[in-house]
Design a protein around this motif. Sequence first.
Motif, short mmCIF file in Angstrom:
data_model
loop_
_atom_site.label_atom_id
_atom_site.label_comp_id
_atom_site.label_asym_id
_atom_site.label_seq_id
_atom_site.Cartn_x
_atom_site.Cartn_y
_atom_site.Cartn_z
N ALA A 80 0.82 -1.20 0.00
CA ALA A 80 0.00 0.00 0.00
C ALA A 80 0.86 1.26 0.00
CB ALA A 80 -0.93 0.00 1.22
N PHE A 81 1.99 1.20 0.69
CA PHE A 81 2.89 2.36 0.71
C PHE A 81 3.43 2.64 -0.69
CE2 PHE A 81 7.02 4.38 1.20
CZ PHE A 81 6.73 5.42 2.09
N ARG A 82 3.81 1.60 -1.41
CA ARG A 82 4.32 1.80 -2.77
C ARG A 82 3.24 2.35 -3.69
NH1 ARG A 82 7.30 -3.01 -1.56
NH2 ARG A 82 5.57 -4.30 -2.31
N VAL A 83 2.03 1.87 -3.55
CA VAL A 83 0.93 2.36 -4.39
C VAL A 83 0.66 3.84 -4.09
CG1 VAL A 83 -1.53 2.16 -4.88
CG2 VAL A 83 -0.14 0.11 -4.68
N PRO A 237 -4.70 4.87 3.01
CA PRO A 237 -5.97 5.03 3.73
C PRO A 237 -6.86 3.80 3.61
CG PRO A 237 -5.44 7.04 2.56
CD PRO A 237 -4.44 6.02 2.12
N LEU A 238 -6.88 3.15 2.45
CA LEU A 238 -7.66 1.93 2.30
C LEU A 238 -7.06 0.79 3.11
CD1 LEU A 238 -8.49 1.92 -1.54
CD2 LEU A 238 -9.89 2.73 0.37
N TRP A 239 -5.74 0.73 3.17
CA TRP A 239 -5.09 -0.30 3.98
C TRP A 239 -5.44 -0.12 5.45
CZ3 TRP A 239 -1.61 0.75 7.90
CH2 TRP A 239 -1.00 -0.35 8.49
N LEU A 240 -5.46 1.13 5.92
CA LEU A 240 -5.80 1.38 7.32
C LEU A 240 -7.23 0.97 7.61
CD1 LEU A 240 -4.47 2.57 9.85
CD2 LEU A 240 -5.48 4.78 9.25
N GLN A 241 -8.14 1.25 6.68
CA GLN A 241 -9.51 0.81 6.86
C GLN A 241 -9.61 -0.71 6.86
OE1 GLN A 241 -12.22 2.43 7.59
NE2 GLN A 241 -13.57 0.64 7.46
N GLY A 242 -8.80 -1.36 6.03
CA GLY A 242 -8.78 -2.82 6.01
C GLY A 242 -8.29 -3.42 7.32
N ILE A 255 -3.84 0.39 14.84
CA ILE A 255 -4.42 1.46 14.03
C ILE A 255 -3.66 2.77 14.24
CG2 ILE A 255 -6.49 2.83 13.60
CD1 ILE A 255 -6.62 -0.07 12.63
N MET A 256 -3.36 3.10 15.49
CA MET A 256 -2.63 4.34 15.77
C MET A 256 -1.20 4.27 15.24
SD MET A 256 -4.70 6.43 17.08
CE MET A 256 -6.25 6.55 17.98
N ALA A 257 -0.59 3.11 15.33
CA ALA A 257 0.76 2.96 14.78
C ALA A 257 0.75 3.15 13.26
CB ALA A 257 1.33 1.60 15.15
N GLY A 258 -0.25 2.54 12.61
CA GLY A 258 -0.36 2.72 11.16
C GLY A 258 -0.62 4.16 10.77
N ALA A 259 -1.50 4.83 11.52
CA ALA A 259 -1.78 6.23 11.22
C ALA A 259 -0.54 7.10 11.43
CB ALA A 259 -2.93 6.72 12.11
N ILE A 262 1.72 6.61 8.46
CA ILE A 262 1.18 7.30 7.28
C ILE A 262 1.48 8.80 7.34
CG2 ILE A 262 -0.97 7.91 6.10
CD1 ILE A 262 -2.06 5.20 6.86
N SER A 263 1.56 9.35 8.55
CA SER A 263 1.81 10.77 8.71
C SER A 263 3.27 11.15 8.49
CB SER A 263 1.38 11.23 10.11
OG SER A 263 0.03 10.92 10.36
#
Length: 288
Positions: A80-83, A237-242, A255-259, A262-263
């Motif tokens: 997802a990061f590469r996309v 964002p879609l990965w985080l929702q997944g 979830i917080m680690a992923g967010a 992403i930041s």
Amino acid sequence: MSTAVPTRARGRRTGGAGRRALGALAVVLALVWVFPIYWMVSSAFLPTNRLRTSEPSFFPVDGTLSNFRRVFSDGTFFDAFRVSLAVTGITLVAAILFAFLAALAVSRFRFRGRKSFIVTILVVQMIPAEGLFISQYRLLDDWGLVNAVLGLTVVYVAAILPFTVWMLRGFVSGVPIELEEAAMCDGLSRTGAFFRITFPLLAPGLVAAGVYGFLQAWNEYTLALVVMTDPEQRTLPLWLQGMVEANKATDWGVIMAGATLISVPVIVFFLLVQKRMSAGLVAGAVKG
């Protein structure tokens, strides 16, 4: 004269108290704005049992990196990061290039349909994005661009372009054309005068437009949800929702680690452009 000095003194004291009150209000507003970010980062270092207690933990005492390890152990995060990186990078370059050329044409040249083009830009910005989902999906499906980086990039560029053109138009119009004419009188060609004289003055505007385009493309969710239906072609964002849907009970630490992760690219991008970002945003507010 004897009453003038005390009056001025009272005025200075009143003005100083007012400035202190405004300063205190600004600090309070800044803390309110920063607190959600702090809570996200702090929660990313807390174990699950600490997050689910009735008493909130404001400081990550005895924190852990297990949440970040679980994110990195999920191979779909790097996909997802590469996309997201590919879509954002291509969108940013394409949007800035097309918007800059369009703003240059509208500001520097007089041609038939110029005013209609400007009005069209304003009208396009008024159309809700949700009203275009079906037509955009069918168009990309006919072109074979659903679940493709290029397809999502085309949609993002179309969404970002109108406002970016309008923003850069103000910057281009704010640079006097007489500067180019003076350079041409000194022997430079029109192209040389533009790139050596005018283009450096437009750097703050390009940075401001780039910040807007980067944030829109990196954080966008709804368009990506419509275009990228393949789980292997998800943006961050879609990965985080997944991650939320994959668990019966939401694992807020992950979830917080992923967010937080992403930041990080957003923070890095701001650090790279911060020198020109402030000047660009302020200038864009007064030029037109």
